[in-house]
Design a protein around this motif. Structure first.
Motif, PDB file in Angstrom:
ATOM      1  N   GLU A 273       1.013  -0.963  -0.082  1.00 30.89           N
ATOM      2  CA  GLU A 273       0.075  -0.027  -0.027  1.00 30.89           C
ATOM      3  C   GLU A 273       0.848   1.249  -0.372  1.00 30.89           C
ATOM      4  O   GLU A 273       1.624   1.064   0.687  1.00 30.89           O
ATOM      5  N   PRO A 274       0.910   2.351  -1.273  1.00 28.60           N
ATOM      6  CA  PRO A 274       1.638   3.027  -1.302  1.00 28.60           C
ATOM      7  C   PRO A 274       1.842   3.742   0.036  1.00 28.60           C
ATOM      8  O   PRO A 274       3.382   4.783  -0.006  1.00 28.60           O
ATOM      9  N   LEU A 275       0.352   4.124   0.913  1.00 26.52           N
ATOM     10  CA  LEU A 275       1.361   5.369   1.724  1.00 26.52           C
ATOM     11  C   LEU A 275       1.235   4.830   3.116  1.00 26.52           C
ATOM     12  O   LEU A 275       2.396   5.522   3.578  1.00 26.52           O
ATOM     13  N   GLU A 276       1.542   3.322   3.211  1.00 22.13           N
ATOM     14  CA  GLU A 276       2.514   2.823   4.337  1.00 22.13           C
ATOM     15  C   GLU A 276       3.628   2.277   3.829  1.00 22.13           C
ATOM     16  O   GLU A 276       4.262   2.690   4.772  1.00 22.13           O
ATOM     17  N   ARG A 277       3.837   2.349   2.666  1.00 22.31           N
ATOM     18  CA  ARG A 277       5.168   2.964   1.946  1.00 22.31           C
ATOM     19  C   ARG A 277       5.607   4.088   2.414  1.00 22.31           C
ATOM     20  O   ARG A 277       7.261   3.628   3.193  1.00 22.31           O
ATOM     21  N   ILE A 278       5.409   5.141   2.073  1.00 27.95           N
ATOM     22  CA  ILE A 278       5.865   6.347   2.207  1.00 27.95           C
ATOM     23  C   ILE A 278       6.223   6.286   3.795  1.00 27.95           C
ATOM     24  O   ILE A 278       7.734   7.221   4.394  1.00 27.95           O
ATOM     25  N   ILE A 279       5.465   6.476   5.324  1.00 29.96           N
ATOM     26  CA  ILE A 279       5.453   5.927   6.092  1.00 29.96           C
ATOM     27  C   ILE A 279       7.249   5.418   6.017  1.00 29.96           C
ATOM     28  O   ILE A 279       7.773   5.689   7.408  1.00 29.96           O
ATOM     29  N   SER A 280       7.009   3.763   5.695  1.00 32.46           N
ATOM     30  CA  SER A 280       8.296   3.014   5.988  1.00 32.46           C
ATOM     31  C   SER A 280       9.992   4.031   5.841  1.00 32.46           C
ATOM     32  O   SER A 280      10.494   3.922   6.662  1.00 32.46           O
ATOM     33  N   ASN A 281       9.789   4.049   4.704  1.00 30.15           N
ATOM     34  CA  ASN A 281      10.618   4.622   3.919  1.00 30.15           C
ATOM     35  C   ASN A 281      11.461   6.062   4.479  1.00 30.15           C
ATOM     36  O   ASN A 281      12.087   6.417   4.885  1.00 30.15           O
ATOM     37  N   MET A 282      10.440   6.922   4.458  1.00 26.49           N
ATOM     38  CA  MET A 282      10.420   8.027   5.587  1.00 26.49           C
ATOM     39  C   MET A 282      11.240   7.761   6.595  1.00 26.49           C
ATOM     40  O   MET A 282      11.901   8.272   7.652  1.00 26.49           O
ATOM     41  N   GLN A 283       9.725   6.670   7.222  1.00 24.72           N
ATOM     42  CA  GLN A 283      11.180   6.631   9.000  1.00 24.72           C
ATOM     43  C   GLN A 283      12.235   5.879   8.799  1.00 24.72           C
ATOM     44  O   GLN A 283      13.152   6.556   9.393  1.00 24.72           O
ATOM     45  N   HIS A 284      12.731   5.206   7.290  1.00 23.33           N
ATOM     46  CA  HIS A 284      14.527   5.095   7.274  1.00 23.33           C
ATOM     47  C   HIS A 284      15.527   6.037   7.357  1.00 23.33           C
ATOM     48  O   HIS A 284      16.296   6.523   7.870  1.00 23.33           O
ATOM     49  N   ILE A 285      14.463   6.806   6.352  1.00 24.97           N
ATOM     50  CA  ILE A 285      15.312   8.529   5.830  1.00 24.97           C
ATOM     51  C   ILE A 285      16.133   8.970   7.335  1.00 24.97           C
ATOM     52  O   ILE A 285      16.837   9.388   7.633  1.00 24.97           O
ATOM     53  N   VAL A 286      15.183   8.825   7.522  1.00 22.64           N
ATOM     54  CA  VAL A 286      15.397  10.082   9.627  1.00 22.64           C
ATOM     55  C   VAL A 286      15.693   9.603  10.812  1.00 22.64           C
ATOM     56  O   VAL A 286      16.620   9.887  10.916  1.00 22.64           O
ATOM     57  N   LEU A 287      15.434   7.974  10.226  1.00 22.25           N
ATOM     58  CA  LEU A 287      16.768   7.412  11.122  1.00 22.25           C
ATOM     59  C   LEU A 287      17.971   7.321  11.161  1.00 22.25           C
ATOM     60  O   LEU A 287      19.306   7.408  11.445  1.00 22.25           O
ATOM     61  N   LEU A 288      18.187   6.972   9.768  1.00 21.37           N
ATOM     62  CA  LEU A 288      19.285   7.566   9.024  1.00 21.37           C
ATOM     63  C   LEU A 288      20.443   8.994   9.456  1.00 21.37           C
ATOM     64  O   LEU A 288      20.626   9.045  10.487  1.00 21.37           O
ATOM     65  N   TYR A 289      19.410  10.006   8.826  1.00 20.42           N
ATOM     66  CA  TYR A 289      19.887  11.550   9.635  1.00 20.42           C
ATOM     67  C   TYR A 289      19.826  10.883  10.611  1.00 20.42           C
ATOM     68  O   TYR A 289      20.717  12.259  11.097  1.00 20.42           O
ATOM     69  N   GLN A 290      19.379  10.654  12.105  1.00 26.68           N
ATOM     70  CA  GLN A 290      19.218  10.984  13.147  1.00 26.68           C
ATOM     71  C   GLN A 290      20.142  10.360  13.601  1.00 26.68           C
ATOM     72  O   GLN A 290      21.452  11.115  13.954  1.00 26.68           O
ATOM     73  N   GLU A 291      20.794   8.962  13.272  1.00 27.03           N
ATOM     74  CA  GLU A 291      21.379   8.729  13.870  1.00 27.03           C
ATOM     75  C   GLU A 291      23.659   8.856  12.945  1.00 27.03           C
ATOM     76  O   GLU A 291      23.778   9.595  14.179  1.00 27.03           O
ATOM     77  N   LYS A 292      23.140   9.636  12.369  1.00 24.46           N
ATOM     78  CA  LYS A 292      24.507  10.294  11.742  1.00 24.46           C
ATOM     79  C   LYS A 292      24.455  12.166  11.759  1.00 24.46           C
ATOM     80  O   LYS A 292      25.589  11.901  12.726  1.00 24.46           O
ATOM     81  N   LEU A 293      23.210  12.567  12.278  1.00 26.85           N
ATOM     82  CA  LEU A 293      24.045  13.823  12.633  1.00 26.85           C
ATOM     83  C   LEU A 293      24.259  14.036  13.799  1.00 26.85           C
ATOM     84  O   LEU A 293      25.223  14.682  14.902  1.00 26.85           O
ATOM     85  N   MET A 294      24.117  12.741  14.779  1.00 26.29           N
ATOM     86  CA  MET A 294      24.573  12.278  16.454  1.00 26.29           C
ATOM     87  C   MET A 294      26.064  12.701  16.205  1.00 26.29           C
ATOM     88  O   MET A 294      26.775  12.635  16.966  1.00 26.29           O
TER      89      MET A 294
END
Length: 510
Positions: A273-294
């Protein structure tokens, strides 16, 4: 090139069965069977004829279920597969074969469905190579792991390699380098996920035949592509888009198919389901940023997670859409239609793109819908011919790692009879992050433990509206996968399916 039998079947499907007498139905089935046998006798084609299979099954399902127009077919098929009404109709036909004339409509219907399955099996085996068209955050890592368990060979089937062949340069590019730099963030820590926008071509940019040659030289049978699709004839797609009437609506999947996708490989696509996919993809991107910014921006955030999270939360939707344009703007259609569409400006896709994407998705050999467990199981077992499926991998992970197997925000359950309408609660979803698409070894760490920070609990309304074309494409994919499941469940019940195996990559080795 016209294949004798295929266009004749298309003509029969176009005329339909509505209002036909029993004698007319039998006559049409007889003609369909003759043309299917013509296709089976053709030794010069590698195709499994998925468009033919699905169009014939749509006609039969509409006739048997009274589903009528395409818009109501998916719902009717979902109910039928859950209760096996259509399966019962067809199975009744197979039981009747011994007691009726071989030209009886029930017997003919049985032979037609079995013939469509035989075309699929032969097409998979003749190509002997399988391309997973991996749209990010759609259980691609799971399918990669399963491919190895079922005897497929590739460069690296671990979550780090994710079945991506490095020489093909098919790794995902989620974030725009230009927009990333506007935020004053360093480039190094997102290498592999940052791309020039537009125009980040593969290097090398190998075409279909060159890819097939490279795979065979290495004795590999499976590879994943997590970037845009490799088109055999991109000019055909461009011409179709150019001829699409301005402002025209796309309410039904068009007949036929464009010669757009590689014919050297069999293909599998997991639909989510495309909107579920968006939530998951953005969550992954955000976690990458979160980890690396730290780690890499200590002078800016002083190692304080709350500051990092506040910064990420403060970025407006417009910034995220510019930062991850394909991820947040009809990524299924962009991925299917190749480089030019993938690079098209945000908000520029039209009903014409949806029409062409529907033709492309109808030509994918195996479609697996994460929203319908039973159909996906049938697709893995009899569409791919694999002994181990999604539920088996779920159980393996539970026993070896003590955790769940995720497909983004959705946990794949071992209960194969779960209803397609079942949905996970927000609390369940918050525990899951897919490790798909990672080639730097760091994503596994992101999958551990509950998430303490979520960018969005649900897709913002304006973003949901902007992805309406992908939602419509998913509805088509669901219907097509259910049509496939009808074929696969039927031949399995009659004993005429190839038994699933864990060697040779299933049907590729038949």
């Amino acid at each position: 090139m016209e294949v004798p039998g295929a266009s004749e079947i298309a003509d029969e499907v176009a005329s339909g069965l509505a209002g036909s007498s029993d004698a007319a139905v039998a006559a049409k089935l007889r003609r369909l069977l003759a043309n299917i046998n013509t296709l089976l006798a053709n030794n010069n084609t590698r195709s499994g004829f998925p468009v033919t299979r699905r169009s014939v099954m749509a006609m039969l399902a509409s006739h048997l279920l009274g589903a009528g127009k395409w818009g109501g077919l998916a719902a009717g098929l979902g109910r039928a597969l859950h209760g096996m009404e259509l399966h019962g109709e067809l199975h009744g036909g197979s039981r009747a074969v011994s007691g009726h004339d071989s030209n009886d409509a029930a017997s003919l219907m049985h032979q037609v469905v079995v013939g469509l399955y035989q075309l699929h099996v032969r097409g998979m085996a003749r190509r002997g190579l399988l391309n997973h068209m991996h749209v990010s955050k759609s259980a691609g890592t799971t399918l990669c792991t399963l491919s190895a368990r079922n005897g497929c060979r590739t460069r690296d089937s671990t979550p780090v390699g994710n079945c991506i062949v490095r020489g093909f340069d098919d790794k995902p590019r989620w974030v725009s380098k230009k927009e990333h730099r506007k935020l004053g963030l360093p480039m190094d820590f997102l290498a592999g996920f940052v791309r020039e926008w537009p125009g980040d071509k593969r290097s090398p940019d190998l075409e279909c035949a060159a890819r097939a040659d490279a795979l065979r030289k290495r004795n590999w049978t499976y590879f994943a592509n997590e970037y845009y699709a490799i088109e055999m004839h991109p000019e055909a797609s461009a011409a179709a888009l150019a001829s699409w009437p301005a402002g025209a609506q796309c309410e039904a999947p068009p007949p036929g198919g464009l010669p757009g996708l590689c014919t050297e490989f069999a293909s599998v696509l997991i639909c989510r389901e495309p909107l579920e996919r968006i939530i998951s993809n953005m969550q992954h991107i955000v976690l990458l940023y979160q980890e690396k910014l730290m780690h890499y921006q200590y002078h800016r955030f002083y190692g304080q997670m709350s500051k990092v999270q506040k910064y990420l939360s403060s970025l407006p939707l417009e910034v995220w859409r510019a930062l991850a344009p394909a991820v947040l703007d009809n990524m299924y259609i962009r991925s299917l239609l190749g480089e030019l569409t993938y690079d098209a400006p945000v908000g520029s896709l039209t009903a014409g793109h949806l029409s062409v994407a529907r033709r492309h998705i109808a030509s994918v050999d195996v479609l697996l819908d994460l929203g319908h467990t039973r159909a996906a199981d049938a697709g893995v077992s009899y569409g791919l011919g694999w002994k181990y499926g999604l539920a088996d991998e779920h159980q393996r992970v539970l026993s070896t790692e003590g955790g769940g197997l995720s497909s983004g925000s959705r946990t794949l359950r071992a209960d194969a009879s779960a209803s397609s309408s079942a949905s996970d609660s927000d609390s369940d979803r918050s525990q899951q992050v897919d490790s798909g698409g990672c080639d730097n070894g760091g994503c596994r760490r992101l999958n551990d433990g509950p998430l303490q920070f979520r960018l969005w609990q649900s897709v913002p309304p304006e973003l949901a509206l902007a992805n309406a074309l992908d939602v419509q494409l998913y509805a088509t994919a669901r219907a097509l996968s259910l049509l496939d499941a009808m074929v696969f469940a039927y031949v399995a019940s009659t004993g005429e399916a190839v038994a699933p195996v864990d060697t040779g990559c299933g049907l590729l080795n038949q």
